[in-house]
Design a protein around this motif. Structure first.
Motif, mmCIF file in Angstrom:
data_model
loop_
_atom_site.group_PDB
_atom_site.id
_atom_site.type_symbol
_atom_site.label_atom_id
_atom_site.label_comp_id
_atom_site.label_asym_id
_atom_site.label_seq_id
_atom_site.Cartn_x
_atom_site.Cartn_y
_atom_site.Cartn_z
ATOM 1 N N ASN A 795 -7.536 18.190 66.932
ATOM 2 C CA ASN A 795 -8.080 18.876 68.117
ATOM 3 C C ASN A 795 -9.465 19.437 67.848
ATOM 4 O OD1 ASN A 795 -5.792 18.328 69.604
ATOM 5 N ND2 ASN A 795 -4.746 20.208 68.949
ATOM 6 N N GLU A 796 -9.626 19.996 66.639
ATOM 7 C CA GLU A 796 -10.969 20.509 66.329
ATOM 8 C C GLU A 796 -12.007 19.393 66.319
ATOM 9 O OE1 GLU A 796 -10.653 22.512 62.658
ATOM 10 O OE2 GLU A 796 -9.653 24.291 63.488
ATOM 11 N N LEU A 797 -11.603 18.251 65.742
ATOM 12 C CA LEU A 797 -12.542 17.117 65.742
ATOM 13 C C LEU A 797 -12.895 16.670 67.149
ATOM 14 C CD1 LEU A 797 -14.092 14.956 64.219
ATOM 15 C CD2 LEU A 797 -12.002 13.579 64.155
ATOM 16 N N VAL A 798 -11.913 16.554 67.995
ATOM 17 C CA VAL A 798 -12.168 16.129 69.381
ATOM 18 C C VAL A 798 -13.026 17.145 70.110
ATOM 19 C CG1 VAL A 798 -11.098 15.652 71.602
ATOM 20 C CG2 VAL A 798 -10.095 14.714 69.502
ATOM 21 N N LEU A 799 -12.675 18.446 69.911
ATOM 22 C CA LEU A 799 -13.470 19.478 70.589
ATOM 23 C C LEU A 799 -14.901 19.486 70.091
ATOM 24 C CD1 LEU A 799 -10.872 22.410 70.631
ATOM 25 C CD2 LEU A 799 -11.627 21.000 72.558
ATOM 26 N N GLY A 800 -15.048 19.276 68.736
ATOM 27 C CA GLY A 800 -16.412 19.240 68.206
ATOM 28 C C GLY A 800 -17.216 18.094 68.774
ATOM 29 N N LEU A 801 -16.567 16.925 68.849
ATOM 30 C CA LEU A 801 -17.267 15.772 69.436
ATOM 31 C C LEU A 801 -17.579 16.002 70.912
ATOM 32 C CD1 LEU A 801 -15.300 12.825 67.782
ATOM 33 C CD2 LEU A 801 -17.635 13.559 67.278
ATOM 34 N N GLN A 802 -16.662 16.553 71.640
ATOM 35 C CA GLN A 802 -16.918 16.801 73.066
ATOM 36 C C GLN A 802 -18.030 17.811 73.260
ATOM 37 O OE1 GLN A 802 -13.236 18.000 74.790
ATOM 38 N NE2 GLN A 802 -12.379 15.903 74.867
ATOM 39 N N SER A 803 -17.996 18.881 72.444
ATOM 40 C CA SER A 803 -19.081 19.865 72.581
ATOM 41 C C SER A 803 -20.412 19.264 72.204
ATOM 42 C CB SER A 803 -18.768 21.095 71.715
ATOM 43 O OG SER A 803 -18.685 20.708 70.332
ATOM 44 N N ALA A 804 -20.405 18.443 71.107
ATOM 45 C CA ALA A 804 -21.657 17.771 70.718
ATOM 46 C C ALA A 804 -22.143 16.846 71.835
ATOM 47 C CB ALA A 804 -21.452 17.003 69.413
ATOM 48 N N LEU A 805 -21.182 16.126 72.452
ATOM 49 C CA LEU A 805 -21.568 15.221 73.543
ATOM 50 C C LEU A 805 -22.101 15.982 74.745
ATOM 51 C CD1 LEU A 805 -21.613 12.304 74.570
ATOM 52 C CD2 LEU A 805 -19.268 12.621 75.382
ATOM 53 N N GLU A 806 -21.484 17.119 75.041
ATOM 54 C CA GLU A 806 -21.969 17.910 76.173
ATOM 55 C C GLU A 806 -23.354 18.458 75.903
ATOM 56 O OE1 GLU A 806 -19.080 20.862 76.851
ATOM 57 O OE2 GLU A 806 -17.572 19.494 77.710
ATOM 58 N N GLU A 807 -23.515 18.956 74.646
ATOM 59 C CA GLU A 807 -24.864 19.461 74.322
ATOM 60 C C GLU A 807 -25.902 18.350 74.429
ATOM 61 O OE1 GLU A 807 -24.656 21.225 70.515
ATOM 62 O OE2 GLU A 807 -23.363 22.896 71.140
ATOM 63 N N LYS A 808 -25.540 17.172 73.876
ATOM 64 C CA LYS A 808 -26.497 16.059 73.942
ATOM 65 C C LYS A 808 -26.751 15.639 75.388
ATOM 66 C CE LYS A 808 -28.176 14.555 71.107
ATOM 67 N NZ LYS A 808 -29.528 14.870 70.568
ATOM 68 N N SER A 809 -25.691 15.640 76.199
ATOM 69 C CA SER A 809 -25.880 15.293 77.621
ATOM 70 C C SER A 809 -26.798 16.303 78.300
ATOM 71 C CB SER A 809 -24.537 15.252 78.329
ATOM 72 O OG SER A 809 -23.707 14.268 77.752
ATOM 73 N N ASN A 810 -26.578 17.588 77.999
ATOM 74 C CA ASN A 810 -27.454 18.600 78.585
ATOM 75 C C ASN A 810 -28.892 18.417 78.132
ATOM 76 O OD1 ASN A 810 -25.266 19.769 79.891
ATOM 77 N ND2 ASN A 810 -24.800 21.121 78.168
ATOM 78 N N GLN A 811 -29.010 18.124 76.794
ATOM 79 C CA GLN A 811 -30.376 17.903 76.287
ATOM 80 C C GLN A 811 -31.020 16.686 76.972
ATOM 81 O OE1 GLN A 811 -30.198 17.618 72.046
ATOM 82 N NE2 GLN A 811 -29.562 19.756 71.737
ATOM 83 N N LEU A 812 -30.242 15.640 77.120
ATOM 84 C CA LEU A 812 -30.789 14.444 77.782
ATOM 85 C C LEU A 812 -31.159 14.737 79.238
ATOM 86 C CD1 LEU A 812 -28.429 11.649 76.395
ATOM 87 C CD2 LEU A 812 -30.799 12.083 75.771
ATOM 88 N N ASN A 813 -30.302 15.508 79.912
ATOM 89 C CA ASN A 813 -30.630 15.857 81.307
ATOM 90 C C ASN A 813 -31.904 16.693 81.368
ATOM 91 O OD1 ASN A 813 -28.394 14.545 82.323
ATOM 92 N ND2 ASN A 813 -27.078 16.336 82.102
ATOM 93 N N ASN A 814 -32.003 17.660 80.428
ATOM 94 C CA ASN A 814 -33.215 18.475 80.404
ATOM 95 C C ASN A 814 -34.453 17.629 80.121
ATOM 96 O OD1 ASN A 814 -31.684 20.772 80.896
ATOM 97 N ND2 ASN A 814 -31.345 21.182 78.701
ATOM 98 N N VAL A 815 -34.261 16.700 79.114
ATOM 99 C CA VAL A 815 -35.409 15.826 78.797
ATOM 100 C C VAL A 815 -35.776 14.968 79.996
ATOM 101 C CG1 VAL A 815 -36.124 13.871 77.387
ATOM 102 C CG2 VAL A 815 -34.995 15.830 76.322
ATOM 103 N N GLU A 816 -34.769 14.457 80.685
ATOM 104 C CA GLU A 816 -35.047 13.625 81.860
ATOM 105 C C GLU A 816 -35.744 14.429 82.947
ATOM 106 O OE1 GLU A 816 -32.634 10.732 84.982
ATOM 107 O OE2 GLU A 816 -31.573 11.860 83.422
ATOM 108 N N ILE A 817 -35.248 15.658 83.166
ATOM 109 C CA ILE A 817 -35.896 16.508 84.189
ATOM 110 C C ILE A 817 -37.331 16.803 83.801
ATOM 111 C CG2 ILE A 817 -35.832 18.794 85.240
ATOM 112 C CD1 ILE A 817 -32.754 18.664 84.995
ATOM 113 N N LYS A 818 -37.508 17.149 82.496
ATOM 114 C CA LYS A 818 -38.882 17.422 82.035
ATOM 115 C C LYS A 818 -39.759 16.189 82.159
ATOM 116 C CE LYS A 818 -37.580 21.101 78.774
ATOM 117 N NZ LYS A 818 -37.562 21.510 77.355
ATOM 118 N N LEU A 819 -39.161 15.023 81.831
ATOM 119 C CA LEU A 819 -39.939 13.775 81.940
ATOM 120 C C LEU A 819 -40.362 13.502 83.376
ATOM 121 C CD1 LEU A 819 -41.009 11.211 80.606
ATOM 122 C CD2 LEU A 819 -38.776 10.167 80.966
#
Length: 1116
Positions: A795-819
């Motif tokens: 569960n910790e591994l899955v949660l870590g991956l999901q949180s990492a994916l969410e952070e990366k998705s947020n970063q990508l969305n921010n980068v896209e908005i900034k772009l």
């Protein structure tokens, strides 16, 4: 319109019809149901134009006989109908007669007389009172004379206006005729332009075929066939046709080509003459005649106003003298105004009437008469102009009809010639068709390879899908078989597996030639298309178009010929081959096959175009238009392409992110549940390899991503995006540190690789799999991890991956908005920069314009200042000169007024001498000129005085000569009167003694002519058998040596006789007495004149006239 128009129809409207040839107008009472035929019949009765020669026009429309006025929206106040005389429009028709103008005759008033209009003051003793009625009659006579002149002038002005309106009507009629002609000319010009365009294209194509026929034959002879196609009858391309027939057809085509060229040249000459006549016709207008007349009439209106003012003055003078007379009669004159004073005041008024008013009235009437003559002359000119103009219109219409009739003939000739040249076109099309066939072989081979590869690719994709489905079913049964009995699951049908999919393709295109593109250029070179010369000719145009396309790849220059051909269907196959690689074939080979097929398709298209399209060099205007359109389209397409690329990049980013999120979530949500009975101490990490890319999980728990995969990932994500696997590595390192102590997690050993396909350029991760092995030598005594710890770690591994994916998705969305924000800001800054640059350019241009305007204003101000100084100096000089002239004229006036008639010249000389004595050096030149004028004036006066004396002497002598001439004239008048009287008497006698050639009666004069039988026969229109008696012949001919040729005498006796047969012995004597003549009738037994039996003849006895002279024929 009377009953002449139509019977039984009630006519209520008003229809105005204008005659084109003379401008006359007729108003008809009719309604909308009146037929055109009835209108023409009425116009024939009032205008005299025959029914068959009438042509009615309304707004460029010909009015047909069978139609009604309602068909043309008539009668209407805003529509005019014009009548054209077709007889006048024919060539050779007589010119119009001169315009006849009728002026009403206004009689002059009777002279004033006291007997006709007596007044009580005529018998007054005071001469002043007696003169008042005389003045009143004279003033009334002046008014009546002026009124007669004024009325005559008004009638002349009305006639001028009528002539002017008729000319305006003729001008509008010409506009109607010109508009109708222009309509038909535009139609025939359009047909001619299309015909010339069609003929030029066909002529150019056929001429090219004729010129290059020999070269085409030699080229076909030089091209050998592919070795696999060589036979005994076919060695080269020329063997496809029969050469001997082609040369004979070439001669026929060449002859037909020259003949049609000559005919078309004659037709072009004929149409050129028609065009020149049309342009010359439209360059001539009647407005220049009418405008001159309009100006003249406006100018002569002042004469009418002047006459009207004079008539008012004369009327006031009559009222004045009448009031004086009434005051005298009623003795109401004031003490200050005596009759003598009143009569003295009327004298200048009378002189003004006689010397000023009436002469002005007559001069105005003379000017108006001249205007009438001018209007009549202009009317004759425009009548002749309209006559000639309508004849030219009729001739041009005839020419248009002749040209129109020739279009179908030439169209049929073009079609026949095109059919005749089909055999020559076959020779031209053999080379391109042969090259197209070879290229088609290459294209089919490449297409077959792509087709077969895509079939195998489809089979592999279906097999991978089947394997994934099998794994999913096995996992489902493994999870749920512990709870549900196996027989129940079998009854549900959950143990079935997907069937295998076999893709089987029957081999095709096994008989294709073994050639490649290089072989195509060797066996069928590009020179077969005949495009080398044209490519050199269009080098400049192609380079210009290529330069316009350098900045934008999506920009396309549309070629008109390509629009006739649809897009090749094989392109869809080529585009589909770009998506996935073909199993067993490298990507380079797939790309090579695709490009080879596309190139072969384009070459085939060019070969097809070359046989159906004749390349023609565009002119300068077409080249400029093509370059301009290409440049505009290039700039527009460049911007559109940039926007499309940016949009595609953004969409690809979104799509990649979404697919990555979906795949990761699917992978970790479907992870297996760990069993508590499974030991962890025997966890042994392993690696799973793929064909090209592999993910390695080492014993330390670190995921190693190959370089090739990272490169693809970086290409797909771009420069502004962060690699998500770096975060994934960190998460895995932190969650799998327990593996360093020799502990492991039990996973299923059947796990396979997972695919992440994301379109054509998306992230391509080959496989990520972790194989957990269960060793066979594991014993129950080994240390085992509790199930809760395993589940917690998972569960910790899955949660870590999901949180990492969410952070990366947020970063990508921010980068896209900034772009997006940066792109919008950059575009906004570019627009602002472009606007600023434009404003700067406009400001610089405006500054330059302002400087030019300022410079011009300075120069203009300097010129105005200089002109003002010059005008001021000129004004001062003119003022000084005017003062000096005024002074000189004052001295001249005093000299003239003080001098007598006899000493006038001496006074002028004295004035000139005094001016010369008073001249100073600073005097103006005007004084010297004035002095010279005075000298000349004095000499002229002396000359006039001497001439006056001579004229007086001559007048005295002339009066004496006139008296003498009067006496001579009286004598000659009396002599002429006597001569005319004698001549009149002779004419009366001649009228009495006129020779009769009709019915002959007694006391009339008859003429007899000697015939060939020797008898004298009377000249008579009624009866040919009047003969002169023998006694009368003897009377005229006995005293002459020979018989005269004719005899003229007065009839004294007429005897009627009848020719009888010789056997008749009866004699019958009849007498018939009529008024004013006597006829004797008897039967004659003899026939001296040789007449037939029963024929009546007359024997006439005549007496000799007193003045008759007998003419004898000249001796032979």
């Amino acid at each position: 319109m009377s009953s002449h128009a139509s019977e039984g129809v009630v006519l209520t409207g008003n229809l105005v019809v204008h005659i084109a040839e003379n401008g006359h107008s007729y108003e008809l009472n009719c309604d909308e149901y009146t037929s055109v035929e009835a209108v023409q019949k009425y116009l024939q009765s009032v205008s005299g134009i025959p029914f068959q020669d009438q042509l009615l026009m309304c707004l460029n429309m010909k009015m047909e006989l069978q139609c009604r006025l309602s068909d043309y929206k008539l009668p209407s106040n805003d529509r005019e109908v014009f009548l054209f005389n077709k007889a006048r429009m024919r060539t050779g028709s007589p010119p119009p007669a001169p315009e006849q103008v009728e002026i009403i005759d206004i009689p002059d008033p009777p002279l004033p007389s006291s007997s006709h209009n007596p007044h009580p003051m005529d018998d007054a003793t005071d001469p002043a009172l007696k003169a008042l009625p005389s003045y009143e009659r004279q003033f009334r006579y002046h008014f009546q004379s002026g009124n007669s002149i004024y009325r005559l002038a008004l009638s002349k002005i009305e006639t001028c206006k009528r002539l002017f309106l008729e000319q305006k009507v003729q001008e509008r009629a010409l506009e109607i005729a010109r508009g109708s002609l222009d309509h038909y000319y535009k139609i025939i010009l359009k047909n001619y332009t299309e015909f010339v365009k069609c003929y030029s294209q066909q002529h150019r194509s056929h001429n090219n075929l004729l010129v290059s026929f020999g070269r085409d034959i030699e080229q076909l002879r030089s091209i050998k066939l592919v070795p696999a196609l060589l036979t005994a009858d076919h060695q080269c391309l020329l063997d496809f046709v029969k050469v001997e027939n082609l040369w004979r057809m070439l001669e026929d085509c060449s002859s037909s080509h020259r003949h049609l060229e000559n005919k078309v040249s004659e037709f072009k000459t004929e149409f050129g003459e028609l065009k020149r006549n049309f342009e010359l016709l439209f360059s001539c207008k009647a407005s220049f005649l009418i405008n001159e007349l309009d100006l003249a009439m406006k100018d002569h209106q002042r004469y009418i106003h002047e006459q009207k003012s004079i008539m008012l003055a004369l009327s006031k003078d009559i009222d004045t003298v009448k009031k004086l007379m009434d005051d005298c009669v009623t003795s109401q004159l004031s003490s200050s105004l005596r009759p003598f004073d009143a009569v003295s005041a009327l004298g200048p008024m009378y002189d003004c009437h006689e010397k000023s008013c009436l002469p002005k009235m007559q001069s105005c009437d003379l000017a108006i008469s001249n205007l009438l003559d001018f209007c009549r002359d202009k009317k004759d000119e425009i009548n002749a102009f309209v006559h000639d103009y309508l004849q030219r219109i009729a001739y041009i219409q005839y020419s248009i009809k002749q040209v129109h009739y020739k279009f179908p003939v030439f169209k049929e000739a073009l079609k026949r010639q095109n059919d005749q040249f089909e055999s020559l076109k076959v020779v031209r099309g053999i080379g391109p068709a042969y090259r197209a066939c070879l290229v088609e072989v290459v294209r089919r081979k490449a297409t077959m390879k792509l087709y077969m590869g895509m079939a195998g690719q489809l089979a592999e994709r279906l097999a991978s899908k089947r394997e994934a489905e099998i794994r999913r079913r096995e996992k489902f049964l493994e999870v749920h078989s512990r709870y549900i009995p196996s027989d129940i699951l079998a009854s549900m049908g959950l143990y079935d597996t997907p069937s295998m999919c076999n893709v089987d393709i029957t081999p095709f295109d096994s008989n294709l030639l073994d050639i490649d593109l290089s072989d195509v250029d060797r066996y069928a070179p590009e020179s077969l298309l005949g495009l080398s010369s044209m490519s050199e000719k269009h080098g400049a145009l192609k380079s210009s178009l290529s330069m316009s396309n350098d900045g934008s790849q999506p920009a396309e220059v549309e070629v008109s010929s390509v629009r006739f051909y649809e897009k090749d269907d094989s392109e869809e196959l080529h585009q589909d081959s770009e998506l996935l690689e073909i199993a067993g074939t490298s990507k380079m080979e797939v790309e090579n096959a695709k490009l080879k097929a596309e190139l072969a398709s384009k070459i085939s298209l060019i070969c097809t175009i070359s046989t159906e399209f004749d390349y023609e060099s565009p002119d300068d205007n077409q080249t400029h238009s093509l370059l301009k359109n290409a440049a505009e389209k290039t700039s527009e397409n460049h911007l559109e392409s940039m926007l499309k690329v940016k949009q595609m990049q953004c969409e690809s980013y979104e799509k990649r992110i979404q697919e990555l999120e979906q795949k990761l979530s699917d992978q970790y949500l479907q992870a297996p549940t760990f069993s508590a009975a499974e030991p962890i101490s025997n966890f042994v990490p392993s690696t799973v390899n793929t064909d090209e890319n592999k993910l390695e999980i080492s014993g330390a728990g670190e995921i190693h991503i190959p370089n090739a995969m990272q490169d693809k990932l970086q290409e797909g994500l771009g420069d502004n995006m962060i690699d998500p696997f770096s975060m994934l590595n960190r998460r895995l390192n932190s969650s799998m540190l327990y593996a360093q102590r020799g502990e492991g997690l039990p996973f299923d050993n059947d796990k396979k690789e997972t695919l992440f396909p994301v379109g054509g350029t998306a992230l391509a991760a080959s496989s990520v799999a972790v194989s957990m092995l269960h060793p066979a030598d594991v014993t129950s005594s080994e240390t085992a991890l509790e199930p809760g710890l395993v589940a917690k770690a998972s569960n910790e591994l899955v949660l870590g991956l999901q949180s990492a994916l969410e952070e990366k998705s947020n970063q990508l969305n921010n980068v896209e908005i900034k772009l997006k924000a940066l792109v919008e800001e950059v575009s906004k800054l570019e627009r602002e920069l472009e606007n600023s640059r434009k404003l700067v350019d406009e400001s610089q241009i405006n500054i330059a314009h302002l400087e030019n305007y300022l410079h011009e204003a300075r120069e203009e101000a300097q010129s105005y200042l200089h002109a003002a100084d010059c005008m001021a100096s000129e004004d001062s000089a003119q003022y000084t000169s005017a003062i000096e002239v005024h002074r000189l004229f004052e001295r001249l006036k005093s000299c003239v007024s003080s001098a007598e008639m006899t000493g006038f010249s001496d006074a002028l000389r004295a004035l000139a001498q005094s001016l010369s004595n008073s001249t100073h050096k600073n005097d103006y030149d005007i004084t010297a000129e004035f002095r010279e004028c005075i000298h000349i004036f004095a000499e002229k006066v002396d000359g006039l005085a001497r001439h006056r004396i001579e004229l007086l002497d001559r007048s005295v002598k002339a009066e004496a000569e006139i008296e003498q001439l009067k006496e001579e004239l009286d004598e000659k008048t009396e002599l002429v009167n006597n001569t005319l009287y004698a001549k009149h008497q002779l004419e009366k006698q001649v009228n009495k003694e006129r020779i009769s050639f009709g019915r002959l009666e007694v006391r009339e004069i008859a003429a007899f002519v000697l015939d060939s039988a020797g008898h004298y026969k009377a000249i008579n229109r009624d009866c040919p058998y009047f003969y002169l008696s023998a006694e009368s012949v003897a009377l005229f001919a006995d005293h002459l040596p020979t018989r005269p040729s004719y005899i003229v005498g007065q009839i004294v006796h007429i005897e009627r006789q009848t020719v009888k047969s010789p056997s008749s012995n009866r004699d019958l004597l009849t007498s018939d007495t009529e008024t004013s003549h006597l006829i004797m009738s008897s039967e004659s037994t003899s026939n001296p004149y040789g007449l037939p039996v029963g024929c009546e003849y007359f024997v006439i006895t005549v007496a000799m006239l007193p003045y008759t002279t007998v003419n004898t024929p000249p001796p032979s």
